[in-house]
Structures are given as C-alpha cells and as structure tokens.
Design a protein around this motif. Structure first.
Motif, PDB file in Angstrom:
ATOM      1  N   LEU A  37       0.835  -1.204   0.000  1.00  0.00           N
ATOM      2  CA  LEU A  37       0.000   0.000   0.000  1.00  0.00           C
ATOM      3  C   LEU A  37       0.876   1.264   0.000  1.00  0.00           C
ATOM      4  N   PHE A  38       1.890   1.286   0.847  1.00  0.00           N
ATOM      5  CA  PHE A  38       2.733   2.484   0.900  1.00  0.00           C
ATOM      6  C   PHE A  38       3.555   2.654  -0.388  1.00  0.00           C
ATOM      7  N   HIS A  39       3.861   1.557  -1.042  1.00  0.00           N
ATOM      8  CA  HIS A  39       4.585   1.684  -2.309  1.00  0.00           C
ATOM      9  C   HIS A  39       3.662   2.148  -3.442  1.00  0.00           C
ATOM     10  N   VAL A  40       2.402   1.781  -3.383  1.00  0.00           N
ATOM     11  CA  VAL A  40       1.449   2.337  -4.347  1.00  0.00           C
ATOM     12  C   VAL A  40       1.283   3.836  -4.095  1.00  0.00           C
ATOM     13  N   ASN A  41       1.282   4.214  -2.824  1.00  0.00           N
ATOM     14  CA  ASN A  41       1.291   5.652  -2.501  1.00  0.00           C
ATOM     15  C   ASN A  41       2.525   6.332  -3.102  1.00  0.00           C
ATOM     16  N   ALA A  42       3.680   5.675  -2.971  1.00  0.00           N
ATOM     17  CA  ALA A  42       4.924   6.262  -3.497  1.00  0.00           C
ATOM     18  C   ALA A  42       4.830   6.460  -5.011  1.00  0.00           C
ATOM     19  N   TRP A  43       4.279   5.473  -5.711  1.00  0.00           N
ATOM     20  CA  TRP A  43       4.077   5.611  -7.156  1.00  0.00           C
ATOM     21  C   TRP A  43       3.166   6.801  -7.451  1.00  0.00           C
ATOM     22  N   SER A  44       2.073   6.896  -6.702  1.00  0.00           N
ATOM     23  CA  SER A  44       1.104   7.961  -6.946  1.00  0.00           C
ATOM     24  C   SER A  44       1.716   9.332  -6.667  1.00  0.00           C
ATOM     25  N   MET A  45       2.498   9.427  -5.616  1.00  0.00           N
ATOM     26  CA  MET A  45       3.174  10.700  -5.307  1.00  0.00           C
ATOM     27  C   MET A  45       4.201  11.028  -6.402  1.00  0.00           C
ATOM     28  N   ALA A  46       4.908  10.012  -6.884  1.00  0.00           N
ATOM     29  CA  ALA A  46       5.884  10.235  -7.963  1.00  0.00           C
ATOM     30  C   ALA A  46       5.190  10.735  -9.229  1.00  0.00           C
ATOM     31  N   ARG A  47       3.990  10.210  -9.489  1.00  0.00           N
ATOM     32  CA  ARG A  47       3.233  10.661 -10.664  1.00  0.00           C
ATOM     33  C   ARG A  47       2.849  12.132 -10.535  1.00  0.00           C
ATOM     34  N   ILE A  48       2.344  12.496  -9.364  1.00  0.00           N
ATOM     35  CA  ILE A  48       1.942  13.896  -9.174  1.00  0.00           C
ATOM     36  C   ILE A  48       3.168  14.798  -9.252  1.00  0.00           C
ATOM     37  N   LYS A  49       4.270  14.365  -8.636  1.00  0.00           N
ATOM     38  CA  LYS A  49       5.517  15.145  -8.681  1.00  0.00           C
ATOM     39  C   LYS A  49       5.940  15.395 -10.134  1.00  0.00           C
ATOM     40  N   ALA A  50       5.889  14.349 -10.943  1.00  0.00           N
ATOM     41  CA  ALA A  50       6.282  14.491 -12.355  1.00  0.00           C
ATOM     42  C   ALA A  50       5.387  15.498 -13.070  1.00  0.00           C
ATOM     43  N   ASN A  51       4.138  15.562 -12.678  1.00  0.00           N
ATOM     44  CA  ASN A  51       3.194  16.503 -13.301  1.00  0.00           C
ATOM     45  C   ASN A  51       3.396  17.938 -12.827  1.00  0.00           C
ATOM     46  N   VAL A  52       3.724  18.112 -11.560  1.00  0.00           N
ATOM     47  CA  VAL A  52       3.878  19.488 -11.079  1.00  0.00           C
ATOM     48  C   VAL A  52       5.261  20.041 -11.430  1.00  0.00           C
TER      49      VAL A  52
END
Lengths: 156, 156
Positions: A37-52
């Motif tokens: 679960l926390f690694h899926v969070n990490a992926w999701s945060m990485a995606r948002i980071k790449a977008n911002v």
C-alpha cells in the motif's frame, strides 16, 4: 464533548486503532499488504511530482490523487494488528514499536486524521485542476506523510 | 468507425498500452510498484471475500471496492513499459512476454477494458449495499482478474 468527538473521529480514521479495524490475513500477509500500500502511494506521489515539475496533465493527477484518496480512506489500520509489530512481508517491517503503544494512540490518531484530510483535499484539488493549488496541496500531503515517517518509521 | 472507436476505448483503459501511459520510475521501480498494486488488490479482494462469506459490513466493502476502482482506473499500464518485460521488483516479474507483443494488444486491451468495467461496477454495487448483488459482482470481478492471470501471468 468536543474532545470526545475529536477522538472518535480520529479513531475512526486512524492507521493504528486495530481493534476497530477489519482483520484479514496472517501477520506476514498484513505486513506485505501494508508495505504494498505504501509503495502504491509512493508511485502515486511520484506521478503527481512528475506533473507538477514537468508537463501537467490533469487526468494523470486525478488518477493518482484518486488512488491516494481511496487508500487513505481504506482503514489501513486493519493491517497493523498487534501481532504485526515485528515480522517480514516483502522485507522486515520498519514500523516502530511506539506506534502500537496505548499512550501514543491519541497522537497516532491525530496524525492519521490529518493525513486522511490532506489526501481528500488532494483529490478535490486535482479534480478542480488549478496547477498552483495542486502544487501547494502536494506539498502539504507530503508533509503529512513525513510527519508519521519521522515519528513512527525506522530508518533503513 | 465502430471498430476504431472500440480500439481507442480499449487502448485508453489498457493495462499494456505503454506508449500512451505516463512513465515514472526506473524499470525496477515500475515492477515493484505494479507488484505492490496487485497485492493491494489482493488485500481488497480478501476484505470483500470476508464480508460476503462472514459478517457483512457495508462500509468495509465500500472502502475495499473504492480502492479496487481507483487502482483499476489509475492507468497502471504506465507500469508496463517495454523495458520491464523481465526484471525484479520485490521479486522476479511473473508477466509473460506475450503481454507485450503487438499482435496481442487488442486482446490485452479488451481484457483490461472488461476489468475496469467490472471494478467500476463493484464500487457501484458496494455503495448500494445489496449483499446478493455484491456477491455476484465479486464473482464477476474475480473472473475478470483470472482471465488475465490465466493468459499473461506465469505460474509460481
């Protein structure tokens, strides 16, 4: 009454209030699932980071924020039963024993409640699609993650 | 035109159409993240199973179904870039090379599109709260997972 209401709300949202949460799975399953679960969070945060930080795509941020929101609201406390204070999922758990101490539950509940609120706000802001607001909320959500890591996660 | 529309819709939903998806992370990150994602799915399915076979709690099924829905709609195809056909995340990837073959993309897209629809329906049915409908949809969603595993996942 206000205090009791706050505690009840915090407990409902908490990562840790295991007695309230639905237990499924052996201890090693719980640890592997929560690490996942926390690694899926990490992926999701990485995606948002790449977008911002790069090219902004509204749909991608919404997809990632919706995942963060669903996981934050999943009552992941179910994956922190008392018999999972140590043990191995994909790897040894990094949770600190303090996370499970009765005297720390109010604090854990407060941190968890703040995290759920920030994740819900992230999803709301993502749906609106204002990039500056997304950047600001991404920062707040990251701080919320960090506040728990700093207190309750062992260094690698 | 109908066929082209169908293919476009399938491609948008696909697990595999990597060229369309947002790439974040090194190959080993992508593999670890997708293995994590499927394990969070496994937790969520185990939660629903416990509810349909044991004591039913509407909120728990909603929480789990919302996670499944958010992940199904996350464009997880981003985690299947061409350079991740082999490699190790938490463990060696079990994806079959056929999953990446151009000739199989229409099939992958069809399976993925059906999976997204079943996960969306799972969330809808969970919110309604009719236990018989939840049981039936849980079975359909499981079949949808299995249809991909049978074709594109190696045995352990």
């Amino acid at each position: 009454m206000k205090t009791r209401h706050f505690l009840a709300a915090a407990a409902a949202a908490t990562l840790a209030s295991a007695a309230l949460a639905q237990a499924v799975g052996k201890p090693e399953d719980q640890i592997r699932w929560r690490q996942s679960l926390f690694h899926v969070n990490a992926w999701s945060m990485a995606r948002i980071k790449a977008n911002v930080e790069g090219a902004y795509n509204k749909e991608q941020v919404i997809e990632a924020a919706n995942v963060l929101q669903a996981l934050a609201n999943s009552k992941m406390g179910a994956l922190f039963q008392p018999n999972t204070q140590s043990g191995k999922g994909w790897k040894e758990t990094r949770v600190k024993p303090e996370f499970f101490q009765p005297a720390r539950q109010e604090e854990v509940g407060r941190i968890a409640g703040a995290y759920v609120r920030e994740a819900n706000e992230m999803a709301r802001v993502a749906a609106v699609g204002d990039l500056n607001a997304i950047k600001a909320q991404f920062g707040k959500l990251g701080e919320s993650c960090k506040s728990c890591h700093d207190k309750f996660r062992k260094d690698e």
